[in-house]
Scaffold this active site. Structure first.
Site, short mmCIF file in Angstrom:
data_model
loop_
_atom_site.label_atom_id
_atom_site.label_comp_id
_atom_site.label_asym_id
_atom_site.label_seq_id
_atom_site.Cartn_x
_atom_site.Cartn_y
_atom_site.Cartn_z
N LYS A 111 63.23 -96.75 20.86
CA LYS A 111 62.79 -95.34 20.86
C LYS A 111 63.69 -94.53 19.91
O LYS A 111 63.21 -93.71 19.13
CB LYS A 111 62.88 -94.70 22.26
CG LYS A 111 61.88 -95.10 23.27
CD LYS A 111 60.48 -94.61 23.04
CE LYS A 111 59.68 -95.53 22.16
NZ LYS A 111 59.08 -96.71 22.72
N LYS A 128 49.99 -95.91 15.52
CA LYS A 128 49.92 -96.23 16.96
C LYS A 128 49.53 -97.68 17.20
O LYS A 128 50.14 -98.35 18.02
CB LYS A 128 48.91 -95.28 17.62
CG LYS A 128 48.88 -95.40 19.14
CD LYS A 128 50.17 -94.92 19.75
CE LYS A 128 50.23 -95.20 21.23
NZ LYS A 128 51.63 -95.24 21.70
N ASN A 177 37.60 -98.66 7.47
CA ASN A 177 38.81 -99.07 8.18
C ASN A 177 38.80 -100.59 8.21
O ASN A 177 37.86 -101.18 8.72
CB ASN A 177 38.74 -98.48 9.61
CG ASN A 177 39.76 -99.11 10.54
OD1 ASN A 177 40.79 -99.60 10.09
ND2 ASN A 177 39.46 -99.09 11.82
N GLY A 178 39.78 -101.21 7.59
CA GLY A 178 39.81 -102.67 7.56
C GLY A 178 40.40 -103.18 6.25
O GLY A 178 41.00 -102.41 5.50
N ARG A 236 46.14 -93.35 14.36
CA ARG A 236 45.83 -94.62 13.69
C ARG A 236 46.36 -94.67 12.26
O ARG A 236 46.31 -95.70 11.60
CB ARG A 236 44.31 -94.85 13.67
CG ARG A 236 43.69 -94.89 15.04
CD ARG A 236 42.21 -95.10 14.93
NE ARG A 236 41.89 -96.42 14.42
CZ ARG A 236 41.78 -97.51 15.16
NH1 ARG A 236 41.91 -97.43 16.46
NH2 ARG A 236 41.50 -98.67 14.62
N GLU A 285 62.92 -95.40 16.24
CA GLU A 285 61.59 -94.90 15.82
C GLU A 285 61.61 -93.40 15.57
O GLU A 285 61.00 -92.91 14.64
CB GLU A 285 60.55 -95.17 16.92
CG GLU A 285 60.10 -96.59 17.03
CD GLU A 285 59.00 -96.75 18.08
OE1 GLU A 285 59.28 -96.51 19.27
OE2 GLU A 285 57.88 -97.12 17.72
N GLU A 322 64.71 -101.12 24.81
CA GLU A 322 63.64 -100.13 24.66
C GLU A 322 64.22 -98.77 24.24
O GLU A 322 63.64 -98.06 23.42
CB GLU A 322 62.84 -100.03 25.98
CG GLU A 322 61.75 -98.97 26.02
CD GLU A 322 60.68 -99.09 24.93
OE1 GLU A 322 60.64 -100.10 24.22
OE2 GLU A 322 59.93 -98.11 24.77
N CYS A 343 43.86 -97.04 10.25
CA CYS A 343 43.01 -95.95 9.75
C CYS A 343 42.00 -95.55 10.83
O CYS A 343 41.67 -96.33 11.70
CB CYS A 343 42.18 -96.28 8.50
SG CYS A 343 43.16 -96.89 7.13
N TRP A 365 46.11 -95.11 6.81
CA TRP A 365 47.42 -95.77 6.88
C TRP A 365 47.39 -96.78 5.74
O TRP A 365 46.71 -97.80 5.80
CB TRP A 365 47.59 -96.47 8.22
CG TRP A 365 48.98 -96.96 8.50
CD1 TRP A 365 50.00 -96.25 9.04
CD2 TRP A 365 49.49 -98.29 8.28
NE1 TRP A 365 51.11 -97.04 9.17
CE2 TRP A 365 50.84 -98.29 8.72
CE3 TRP A 365 48.96 -99.47 7.77
CZ2 TRP A 365 51.65 -99.42 8.66
CZ3 TRP A 365 49.77 -100.60 7.70
CH2 TRP A 365 51.10 -100.56 8.15
N HIS A 408 82.10 -109.87 22.09
CA HIS A 408 81.94 -111.04 21.21
C HIS A 408 81.54 -110.64 19.79
O HIS A 408 81.10 -111.48 19.02
CB HIS A 408 80.92 -112.01 21.81
CG HIS A 408 81.36 -112.57 23.12
ND1 HIS A 408 82.38 -113.48 23.25
CD2 HIS A 408 80.93 -112.32 24.38
CE1 HIS A 408 82.57 -113.78 24.52
NE2 HIS A 408 81.70 -113.07 25.24
#
Ligand code: M6R
Length: 637
Positions: free
Chosen positions: A511, A632, A116-117, A37, A514, A507, A10, A90, A530
């Site tokens: 990507k 993020k 936020n928390g 965030r 995502e 990677e 957040c 979030w 295999h």
């Protein structure tokens, strides 16, 4: 570790200004800049002639606050006010909905808070507040804060004292900004575990979860530390700040403003690109340049890493390196393993932070080094793993992008990646910056061992030329877009490579997942036979990373196996292999420049793979900057 690990995502913001001004657009811009965030809902409150006005929306602030009905109401956006707060969410406690969106108010509508928390004891607090008559409107943990202040006001005369009383009862992590309709021109701020930065200008205070927001106004700021609160006020044209610690007792503390470093306003703008992610992909040559700047000596063929100068003895004795990180940073760690093991006799293990923190560790501390890799430096799992490493007395080295972040302040030493602010949720430029630091780190370690000066010079010269070669790869953008279009009906995809290219395949797959929400795999190419080859058919695409290095012939062999099963093949190779008959037979190829040292290919080959995932997602109509379900900085466990 000074910072709690179970912090939440957040973004929060609060502004007070000396003179009434149109603050709502400022709050919305700040929320747009914080939406990396979290972006499932957003809201803002402001004081208007001593009433609290609150507006909320579902979805991202840039889509729904800025373009939604709030903005259309000029009576709101033009309103001249001195006090406002905002939040982008979030969701953790309570699903994304208007009732769960912040700000949250007390029963009377006097107090509004953004948080936020995670309030760990919220159930306990909520049930005792309910028993004495408080009515809750949301499913969030955060709402208890507003009601706790309201309750404390029954016995505290001053709002400030009620605020502190309530804050002291909270367990868990928080960044909080509160406003009170009876105290216009004052922000009540508290921090424990979630970031809070106070920007200072001649005309206003602006409080935010990230310094990026402050940059629009000032470079001068005060970062609050855990268990600190700030009462920021404006009275008769004078701005006043009071900072208090609320540890065992409440006491004033003084803090000097600092200068924001390592972030710029340009980072926050798309600068003509259609998305932040595309802009950040294109920034990669500049990123590598910035990360290399001043960090090597061409004459000595060595790396110059300030973070290592006082640790030469320990580095010479190193036998083991353990990287701890998550996601993309973990893929950089895996590439780092290949680079370091190739150039030195050091063993490198890659540990996923969320696993490392709960495992038994058998490495000997005296000749092992923990390398913590993180873009944000705020990732809860990474911080948790770092804490464990510190408890077990390992030496720690951070490779971090965000200056002042928990990982950067808590590791024994380290190097910043200098990628600038990365807004796209899918990491790109931060990854190449992490790789660049790892090359320099490996060079330093190798030159302490048996790498000759000329070999060092050779590696430096290859690294120096990477930005130029990256520019050439970026020119392939349109071609890659066509390739993404060509394979748009493919049912499933594998990303493959051998040796140093395996982490790049990993990677690339991350990507792709995502951005496109399509399940795909990544494997060492030799492993295909295999098992994974069972999924190969005419609807399957194998994306193979194979510049012409010493594994090239083996890779060609695997291609034949794939083609014999009817699978489609997209090859990423270098110019020197372009004419090879096997390459020529591929369904599509992306040809990157040939470079002097094979070990540096990962820096180039990742770019076409980022672009491939990007264009594939674009043609599916996905939100490339804000993929669903992600944020993020993953600051929850
Ligand atoms: O900020 P960090 O580097 O610690 O973040 C680690 C991961 O959460 C992050 O790399 C994530 O996997 C990204 N979304 C990748 O694009």
């Amino acid at each position: 570790m000074k910072t709690l690990s179970e912090v939440n995502m957040c973004g929060i913001v609060g502004i007070i200004s000396k003179e009434p001004q149109e603050l709502v657009p400022n709050i919305i811009t700040a929320l747009n800049n914080l939406e990396y965030r979290g972006y499932d809902s957003a809201g803002l409150s402001f004081l208007d002639t001593s009433t609290v006005k609150t507006f909320k929306c579902l979805g991202a602030p840039s889509d729904n606050l800025e373009k939604g009905e709030i903005y259309a109401k000029t009576a709101i956006t033009n309103k001249k006010i001195t006090t406002a707060i905002g939040h982008t969410r979030w969701a953790t406690h309570g699903k994304p909905s208007i009732k769960n969106a912040h700000p949250h108010l007390d029963c009377t509508g006097r107090i509004a808070i953004v948080h936020n928390g995670t309030i760990l004891n919220f159930e306990e607090l909520k049930s005792s507040l309910q028993k004495i008559g408080h009515t809750f409107k949301s499913d969030t943990d955060s709402e208890v804060i507003a009601h706790s202040i309201e309750e404390a006001l029954k016995h505290e005369k001053k709002f400030e004292d009620a605020f502190l009383h309530a804050i002291k009862m909270l367990e868990g992590s928080f960044g909080i900004v509160a406003i009170d309709k009876k105290n216009p021109g004052t922000l009540y701020v508290a921090k424990n575990g979630s970031p809070i930065n106070i920007g200072i200008t001649d005309t206003m205070f602006i409080v935010a979860s990230s310094v990026n927001v402050l940059l629009h106004y000032t470079k001068h700021y005060i970062p609050l530390s855990d268990k600190e609160c700030a009462i920021l006020s404006t009275n008769k044209g004078i701005l006043h700040q009071e900072i208090l610690q609320f540890k065992d007792k409440i006491q004033p503390t003084s803090k000097q403003p600092k200068l924001i470093k390592g972030a710029s306003v340009e980072d926050m703008s798309k600068e003509g690109f259609e998305s932040f992610m595309l802009k950040e992909i294109y920034e990669q040559p500049k990123t590598v340049q910035a990360t290399l700047l001043g960090r090597y000596n061409k004459k000595t063929g060595n790396a110059v890493l300030g973070g290592l100068t006082d640790h030469e003895k320990c580095l010479k004795q190193l036998i083991n390196i353990i990287t701890i990180s998550c996601g993309t940073a973990n893929n950089a760690g895996k590439a780092g393993k290949g680079i370091i093991e190739n150039l030195t006799d050091i063993n490198v293990r890659n540990e996923i932070a969320s696993e490392f923190r709960y495992q038994k560790h058998n490495f000997k501390q005296h000749n092992s080094l923990i390398v913590v890799i993180s873009q944000s430096g705020e990732t809860a799992d990474t911080i948790g793993a770092l804490k464990v490493a510190q408890k077990e007395r390992y030496k720690t080295f951070g490779i971090v992008n965000v200056v002042g972040s928990a990982v950067s302040t808590e590791t024994d030493t380290g190097e910043f990646t200098r990628a600038g602010t990365e807004i796209g949720v899918a990491s790109t430029k931060a990854f190449v910056a992490q790789l660049t630091v790892l090359y320099l780190f490996a060079l330093k370690l190798a030159r302490m061992r048996d790498m000759e000066k000329d070999e060092g010079k050779h590696l430096i010269s290859t690294l120096e030329n990477i930005p130029k070669h990256m520019q050439k790869v970026l020119i392939l953008d349109k071609e890659i877009k066509k390739i993404a279009h060509k394979f748009k009906n493919i049912k499933n995809i594998s990303f493959l490579g051998r040796g140093i290219h395996v982490p790049i395949a990993d990677e690339a797959a991350l990507k792709f997942k995502e951005l496109t929400y399509i399940e795909c795999g990544s494997y060492p190419l030799g492993e295909l036979k295999h098992g994974p080859i069972a999924i190969v058919d005419k609807d399957h695409l194998s994306v193979i990373i194979m510049p012409k290095d010493d594994q090239f012939a083996l890779s060609k062999n695997s291609i034949e196996q794939i083609r014999s099963k009817g699978g489609k093949v997209l090859i990423i190779t270098d110019k020197s292999a372009e004419k090879d008959p096997v390459i020529q037979k591929a369904d599509a190829t992306i040809i990157i420049p040939t470079i002097k040292q094979n070990i540096c290919y990962p820096l180039l080959e990742i770019i076409p793979l980022q672009l491939f995932a990007y264009h594939f997602a674009q043609q599916l109509g996905m939100n490339v900057d804000k993929p669903r379900n992600l944020a993020k900085s993953v600051t929850v466990e």
